[in-house]
Write a protein that holds these residues in place. Structure first.
Motif, PDB file in Angstrom:
ATOM      1  N   TRP A  31      48.093  30.409  38.647  1.00 23.70           N
ATOM      2  CA  TRP A  31      47.635  29.746  39.871  1.00 23.70           C
ATOM      3  C   TRP A  31      48.182  28.328  39.991  1.00 23.70           C
ATOM      4  CZ3 TRP A  31      47.548  33.915  41.722  1.00 23.70           C
ATOM      5  CH2 TRP A  31      46.600  34.916  41.573  1.00 23.70           C
ATOM      6  N   ALA A  40      47.454  36.640  46.264  1.00 25.72           N
ATOM      7  CA  ALA A  40      46.326  37.422  45.714  1.00 25.72           C
ATOM      8  C   ALA A  40      45.211  37.600  46.736  1.00 25.72           C
ATOM      9  CB  ALA A  40      45.796  36.752  44.462  1.00 25.72           C
ATOM     10  N   TYR A  56      54.283  40.548  42.220  1.00 25.59           N
ATOM     11  CA  TYR A  56      53.803  41.594  41.295  1.00 25.59           C
ATOM     12  C   TYR A  56      54.967  42.291  40.589  1.00 25.59           C
ATOM     13  CZ  TYR A  56      49.137  40.539  42.740  1.00 25.59           C
ATOM     14  OH  TYR A  56      47.949  39.859  42.944  1.00 25.59           O
ATOM     15  N   ARG A  59      55.516  40.117  37.656  1.00 27.33           N
ATOM     16  CA  ARG A  59      54.486  40.285  36.626  1.00 27.33           C
ATOM     17  C   ARG A  59      54.659  41.635  35.931  1.00 27.33           C
ATOM     18  NH1 ARG A  59      48.714  39.067  38.983  1.00 27.33           N
ATOM     19  NH2 ARG A  59      48.141  39.403  36.805  1.00 27.33           N
ATOM     20  N   VAL A  93      45.253  43.264  34.655  1.00 31.17           N
ATOM     21  CA  VAL A  93      45.998  44.347  35.312  1.00 31.17           C
ATOM     22  C   VAL A  93      47.161  44.804  34.424  1.00 31.17           C
ATOM     23  CG1 VAL A  93      45.295  43.674  37.639  1.00 31.17           C
ATOM     24  CG2 VAL A  93      47.324  42.616  36.651  1.00 31.17           C
ATOM     25  N   HIS A 109      39.999  45.258  38.130  1.00 29.39           N
ATOM     26  CA  HIS A 109      40.872  44.610  39.125  1.00 29.39           C
ATOM     27  C   HIS A 109      42.143  45.396  39.369  1.00 29.39           C
ATOM     28  CE1 HIS A 109      38.926  40.433  38.371  1.00 29.39           C
ATOM     29  NE2 HIS A 109      38.177  41.245  39.074  1.00 29.39           N
ATOM     30  N   VAL A 152      46.080  46.426  42.916  1.00 31.63           N
ATOM     31  CA  VAL A 152      45.424  45.276  42.276  1.00 31.63           C
ATOM     32  C   VAL A 152      44.363  44.757  43.231  1.00 31.63           C
ATOM     33  CG1 VAL A 152      45.837  42.851  41.691  1.00 31.63           C
ATOM     34  CG2 VAL A 152      47.374  44.605  40.811  1.00 31.63           C
ATOM     35  N   VAL A 153      43.187  44.424  42.689  1.00 36.72           N
ATOM     36  CA  VAL A 153      42.082  43.935  43.526  1.00 36.72           C
ATOM     37  C   VAL A 153      42.317  42.454  43.839  1.00 36.72           C
ATOM     38  CG1 VAL A 153      39.595  43.522  43.619  1.00 36.72           C
ATOM     39  CG2 VAL A 153      40.485  45.585  42.522  1.00 36.72           C
ATOM     40  N   TRP A 154      42.439  42.091  45.080  1.00 36.78           N
ATOM     41  CA  TRP A 154      42.676  40.708  45.487  1.00 36.78           C
ATOM     42  C   TRP A 154      41.368  39.991  45.831  1.00 36.78           C
ATOM     43  CZ3 TRP A 154      47.000  43.093  48.876  1.00 36.78           C
ATOM     44  CH2 TRP A 154      48.173  43.190  48.121  1.00 36.78           C
ATOM     45  N   PHE A 155      41.417  38.683  45.915  1.00 36.84           N
ATOM     46  CA  PHE A 155      40.233  37.915  46.312  1.00 36.84           C
ATOM     47  C   PHE A 155      39.745  38.443  47.648  1.00 36.84           C
ATOM     48  CE2 PHE A 155      39.449  34.717  43.218  1.00 36.84           C
ATOM     49  CZ  PHE A 155      40.661  34.554  42.562  1.00 36.84           C
ATOM     50  N   GLY A 156      38.442  38.676  47.695  1.00 36.46           N
ATOM     51  CA  GLY A 156      37.849  39.182  48.923  1.00 36.46           C
ATOM     52  C   GLY A 156      37.716  40.690  48.906  1.00 36.46           C
ATOM     53  N   GLU A 157      38.378  41.369  47.950  1.00 30.82           N
ATOM     54  CA  GLU A 157      38.245  42.829  47.870  1.00 30.82           C
ATOM     55  C   GLU A 157      37.226  43.194  46.795  1.00 30.82           C
ATOM     56  OE1 GLU A 157      42.640  44.328  49.287  1.00 30.82           O
ATOM     57  OE2 GLU A 157      42.380  43.888  47.148  1.00 30.82           O
ATOM     58  N   PRO A 159      35.934  44.848  43.468  1.00 30.30           N
ATOM     59  CA  PRO A 159      36.457  45.393  42.214  1.00 30.30           C
ATOM     60  C   PRO A 159      36.071  46.862  42.070  1.00 30.30           C
ATOM     61  CG  PRO A 159      35.371  43.300  41.850  1.00 30.30           C
ATOM     62  CD  PRO A 159      35.035  43.728  43.248  1.00 30.30           C
ATOM     63  N   VAL A 184      35.042  33.577  37.966  1.00 31.67           N
ATOM     64  CA  VAL A 184      35.268  34.443  39.127  1.00 31.67           C
ATOM     65  C   VAL A 184      34.249  35.568  39.127  1.00 31.67           C
ATOM     66  CG1 VAL A 184      36.938  35.914  40.279  1.00 31.67           C
ATOM     67  CG2 VAL A 184      37.714  33.862  39.121  1.00 31.67           C
ATOM     68  N   TYR A 185      33.512  35.669  40.211  1.00 29.35           N
ATOM     69  CA  TYR A 185      32.492  36.722  40.336  1.00 29.35           C
ATOM     70  C   TYR A 185      33.130  37.974  40.907  1.00 29.35           C
ATOM     71  CZ  TYR A 185      28.987  33.463  38.930  1.00 29.35           C
ATOM     72  OH  TYR A 185      28.250  32.595  38.170  1.00 29.35           O
ATOM     73  N   PRO A 186      32.555  39.141  40.668  1.00 29.41           N
ATOM     74  CA  PRO A 186      31.284  39.395  39.961  1.00 29.41           C
ATOM     75  C   PRO A 186      31.376  39.399  38.439  1.00 29.41           C
ATOM     76  CG  PRO A 186      32.182  41.430  40.810  1.00 29.41           C
ATOM     77  CD  PRO A 186      33.091  40.351  41.286  1.00 29.41           C
TER      78      PRO A 186
HETATM   79  P1  NAD Z   1      35.048  35.068  44.226  1.00 32.06           P
HETATM   80  O1  NAD Z   1      34.879  34.640  42.819  1.00 32.06           O
HETATM   81  O2  NAD Z   1      35.637  34.085  45.164  1.00 32.06           O
HETATM   82  O3  NAD Z   1      33.646  35.556  44.814  1.00 32.06           O
HETATM   83  C1  NAD Z   1      33.122  36.846  44.457  1.00 32.06           C
HETATM   84  C2  NAD Z   1      31.718  36.907  44.992  1.00 32.06           C
HETATM   85  O4  NAD Z   1      30.883  36.159  44.095  1.00 32.06           O
HETATM   86  C3  NAD Z   1      31.598  36.299  46.360  1.00 32.06           C
HETATM   87  O5  NAD Z   1      30.596  36.979  47.104  1.00 32.06           O
HETATM   88  C4  NAD Z   1      31.129  34.896  46.050  1.00 32.06           C
HETATM   89  O6  NAD Z   1      30.283  34.353  47.048  1.00 32.06           O
HETATM   90  C5  NAD Z   1      30.272  35.123  44.817  1.00 32.06           C
HETATM   91  N1  NAD Z   1      30.278  33.939  43.955  1.00 32.06           N
HETATM   92  C6  NAD Z   1      31.323  33.127  43.706  1.00 32.06           C
HETATM   93  N2  NAD Z   1      30.915  32.125  42.908  1.00 32.06           N
HETATM   94  C7  NAD Z   1      29.587  32.339  42.638  1.00 32.06           C
HETATM   95  C8  NAD Z   1      28.606  31.660  41.870  1.00 32.06           C
HETATM   96  N3  NAD Z   1      28.905  30.533  41.213  1.00 32.06           N
HETATM   97  N4  NAD Z   1      27.352  32.179  41.804  1.00 32.06           N
HETATM   98  C9  NAD Z   1      27.054  33.317  42.473  1.00 32.06           C
HETATM   99  N5  NAD Z   1      27.928  34.011  43.234  1.00 32.06           N
HETATM  100  C10 NAD Z   1      29.188  33.502  43.301  1.00 32.06           C
HETATM  101  O7  NAD Z   1      35.907  36.370  44.185  1.00 32.06           O
HETATM  102  P2  NAD Z   1      36.456  37.133  45.457  1.00 32.06           P
HETATM  103  O8  NAD Z   1      37.267  36.223  46.301  1.00 32.06           O
HETATM  104  O9  NAD Z   1      35.281  37.844  46.140  1.00 32.06           O
HETATM  105  O10 NAD Z   1      37.365  38.216  44.701  1.00 32.06           O
HETATM  106  C11 NAD Z   1      36.798  39.546  44.593  1.00 32.06           C
HETATM  107  C12 NAD Z   1      37.310  40.140  43.370  1.00 32.06           C
HETATM  108  O11 NAD Z   1      38.755  40.136  43.364  1.00 32.06           O
HETATM  109  C13 NAD Z   1      36.866  39.362  42.126  1.00 32.06           C
HETATM  110  O12 NAD Z   1      36.399  40.299  41.169  1.00 32.06           O
HETATM  111  C14 NAD Z   1      38.156  38.743  41.640  1.00 32.06           C
HETATM  112  O13 NAD Z   1      38.175  38.620  40.231  1.00 32.06           O
HETATM  113  C15 NAD Z   1      39.185  39.742  42.088  1.00 32.06           C
HETATM  114  N6  NAD Z   1      40.492  39.089  42.113  1.00 32.06           N
HETATM  115  C16 NAD Z   1      41.578  39.697  41.522  1.00 32.06           C
HETATM  116  C17 NAD Z   1      42.795  39.041  41.525  1.00 32.06           C
HETATM  117  C18 NAD Z   1      43.975  39.663  40.832  1.00 32.06           C
HETATM  118  O14 NAD Z   1      45.080  39.128  40.909  1.00 32.06           O
HETATM  119  N7  NAD Z   1      43.708  40.764  40.155  1.00 32.06           N
HETATM  120  C19 NAD Z   1      42.954  37.807  42.123  1.00 32.06           C
HETATM  121  C20 NAD Z   1      41.829  37.252  42.695  1.00 32.06           C
HETATM  122  C21 NAD Z   1      40.603  37.880  42.691  1.00 32.06           C
END
Ligand code: NAD
Ligand code: APR
Length: 238
Positions: A31, A40, A56, A59, A93, A109, A152-157, A159, A184-186
């Motif tokens: 990043w 992502a 990707y 990677r 991944v 992911h 791959v699971v991206w932010f906002g998608e 898991p 990073v949640y969940p």
């Molecule tokens: P995010 O961490 O931005 O948020 C995930 C969820 O958790 C959201 O609903 C958010 O509101 C909540 N959250 C965030 N911080 C929190 C906290 N401190 N306490 C409670 N809740 C919190 O992740 P995202 O943007 O929703 O991404 C979704 C999934 O995609 C995640 O599992 C992430 O790891 C994954 N991802 C994968 C890649 C990749 O390259 N494989 C890249 C980015 C994200």
């Protein structure tokens, strides 16, 4: 140590660091080289698919030069020799857990060596570049449409297999988090889920993660040293 029958392990980029795979948030990590929103996120892919496919491809190509390390191999030994139930969940991944000998790995992911078709929505094993060559994107092996994206699971998608993960956390005696920054949640919330179910919780990471205070115990150092020692301990208990 109380009887341990059900273990859930979560790994992050840190377990593959000693194999030479870039982590995301450490010094010089992914990043710092690329904006998350560009490579992502679904929006980034829609905006510039070739940039994302190239990211990707890079990677995936780096993977072929990487080898599993002692931490991957120790978790594979645990899978072979631990008499109880074990669920290995990874945010990674890469395929280093599998190449280190683990047979049942839950990639929450997704995986670099898998392609998802946006047309037929079927996943296929994939180990080639996905970027366009000669203006042509590769065809889906199932429906032949030129609409493959990294699986791959991206932010906002969402898991993958979250129900299976939460069910295992609800029944776990021990939750171990290895090589993840806990930001990073969940995934970052798994330790709290495990504690609510009465599990013991252990963090094995290079340095304290953002969630280190949620763990009953935390050991800091390279996974290549910490994980084999911990696996020896667990197998000696049982
Ligand atoms: P995010 O961490 O931005 O948020 C995930 C969820 O958790 C959201 O609903 C958010 O509101 C909540 N959250 C965030 N911080 C929190 C906290 N401190 N306490 C409670 N809740 C919190 O992740 P995202 O943007 O929703 O991404 C979704 C999934 O995609 C995640 O599992 C992430 O790891 C994954 N991802 C994968 C890649 C990749 O390259 N494989 C890249 C980015 C994200
Ligand atoms: N041994 C153990 N831990 C290590 C090592 C090592 N050799 N090297 C680095 N670490 C630790 C770092 O201290 C850091 O806490 O690994 C962690 C890596 O954190 P991140 O780079 O944030 O990677 P990760 O936690 O897997 O990211 C979670 O965020 O970007 C998304 O989906 C992506 O899966 C990723 C998720």
């Amino acid at each position: 140590m109380a009887e341990i029958n059900r273990i859930v392990i979560l790994t992050g980029a840190g377990i593959s660091a000693e194999s030479g795979i870039d982590t995301f948030r450490s010094e010089g990590g992914l990043w710092e080289q690329h904006r998350i929103e560009d490579v992502a996120t679904p929006e980034g892919f829609a905006r510039d698919p070739d940039l994302v496919l190239g990211f990707y491809d890079m990677r995936r190509a780096a993977l072929s030069k990487a080898e599993p390390n002692d931490a991957h191999r120790a978790l594979a030994r645990l899978e072979r020799e631990f008499p109880g139930e074990l669920l290995l969940v990874t945010q990674n991944v890469d395929d280093l857990h599998e190449r280190g000998g683990s047979r049942d790995v839950l990639h929450m992911h997704g995986e670099l060596k898998s392609a998802l078709c946006a047309s037929c929505e079927i996943r296929s094993a994939w180990d080639a570049p996905m970027s366009a060559t000669g203006g042509q994107r590769p065809q889906c092996p199932v429906c032949q449409a030129p609409t493959l994206r990294p699986d791959v699971v991206w932010f906002g998608e969402m898991p993958y297999q979250m129900d299976r993960i939460y069910a295992a956390l609800g029944a776990a005696d021990l939750f171990v988090s290895i090589g993840t920054s806990g930001g990073v949640y969940p995934a970052a919330g798994f330790v709290q889920e495990a504690r609510q179910s009465g599990a013991r919780t252990l963090e094995l990471n290079l340095e304290p993660s953002e969630g280190t205070h949620f763990f009953h115990e935390a050991r800091h150092g390279p996974a290549g040293q910490l994980v084999p020692r911990w696996v020896d301990e667990v197998l000696d208990w049982n």
